[in-house]
Design a protein around this motif. Sequence first.
Motif, short mmCIF file in Angstrom:
data_model
loop_
_atom_site.label_atom_id
_atom_site.label_comp_id
_atom_site.label_asym_id
_atom_site.label_seq_id
_atom_site.Cartn_x
_atom_site.Cartn_y
_atom_site.Cartn_z
N SER A 149 -3.49 0.71 -1.99
CA SER A 149 -3.89 0.98 -0.60
C SER A 149 -5.35 1.34 -0.46
O SER A 149 -5.91 1.26 0.64
N ASP B 82 1.34 7.24 0.20
CA ASP B 82 0.19 6.34 0.07
C ASP B 82 0.03 6.02 -1.42
O ASP B 82 0.07 6.93 -2.25
N TRP B 83 -0.09 4.74 -1.73
CA TRP B 83 -0.21 4.32 -3.14
C TRP B 83 -1.64 3.89 -3.38
O TRP B 83 -2.01 2.74 -3.18
N GLY C 73 0.77 -1.24 0.00
CA GLY C 73 0.00 0.00 0.00
C GLY C 73 0.79 1.29 0.00
O GLY C 73 0.20 2.37 -0.02
N ILE C 74 2.14 1.21 0.03
CA ILE C 74 2.93 2.44 -0.01
C ILE C 74 3.97 2.34 -1.12
O ILE C 74 4.27 1.26 -1.61
N SER D 45 3.17 2.56 7.95
CA SER D 45 2.57 3.76 8.53
C SER D 45 3.64 4.77 8.92
O SER D 45 3.51 5.98 8.67
N GLN E 110 -0.72 10.78 5.21
CA GLN E 110 0.02 11.52 4.20
C GLN E 110 -0.34 13.00 4.23
O GLN E 110 0.53 13.86 4.10
N TYR F 287 -3.64 5.11 3.74
CA TYR F 287 -2.68 6.00 4.41
C TYR F 287 -2.88 7.46 4.01
O TYR F 287 -2.02 8.30 4.27
N ALA F 288 -4.00 7.78 3.40
CA ALA F 288 -4.23 9.13 2.89
C ALA F 288 -4.24 10.16 4.02
O ALA F 288 -3.70 11.27 3.87
N VAL G 110 5.10 6.65 5.89
CA VAL G 110 4.20 7.70 5.39
C VAL G 110 4.14 8.85 6.39
O VAL G 110 4.16 10.03 6.00
#
Length: 276
Positions: free
Chosen positions: A176, A171-172, A96-97, A161, A184, A180-181, A164
């Motif tokens: 993701s 965050d990808w 996810g990153i 986490s 970020q 993780y927005a 980020v």
Amino acid sequence: MDKSRYDNRSEQWRKRIGARRSRARRWASVPLRLISVTLATAAALAAQTALQHRDNVTELNLSNWLSSKPEQIGGVASVIDGDTIEVHGQRIRFNGIDAPESRQYCSDAKGFAYPCGRRAADGLDAFLAASRPVQCTLVTWDRYGRFVGDCRRADGARVASWMVDQGQALDWPLYSHGAYAGQQAKAEAAKLGLWAGTFQAPWEWRLAHADNRPLSSQPLGFINCHQVAQSGYSCEPRRTCSQISSCDEASWYLANCSWGRKLDRDKDGIACESLC
């Protein structure tokens, strides 16, 4: 001598010879082409059966191989880059990153270029060293055969986490789904890490530096400029990873030699990953 027994045996012998001659005449009357077609058909059926059996065996072996892969990996990690580590010889990509690539440069708050990929890797290395070992749970396998997982330090801190949070990775959203927005956004507001200056998203950087772009279009900022002046590296003779002694040397060949792309087998922008 019993003449009747002799006559009976002679008669039996004549019948056997007659039967053999009759079969021979019947085979002789069959067209050669029909025999050939029959034999070819039988061979084709046998080959098809063998192929089906082989496919089934291959499928079974592949299934067994996949099912034998671990769902968790734990141990002391070696950092490959800001989003990839290696534990017990297994590459693990954080789920996810996406962190800057090892050869990627960014600009700081004053507009000066710096090796953001290496800085992200150094930050990750220091973070993992503070509480070892790391424990990773499988999410999936990527197309390069890498374990993609969620990793935690020994103290429970989530690795992705933290990266980020510190602005060392993004965050990808493609993978993701925005997990993780929020973190970020906080890192961006605080101008941490990458957010202190300007940068290209790692997935965009990889696309811009894919194999279909001419090597001459790659700026020398991707390697150590002092090294270019002092090393005396040359694109002749052609080299392999086993002949290269450092990551910087491998990166120089990748950026400057027509054959350098062969050092990056998985096409992720990193040459001779065992050195980098």
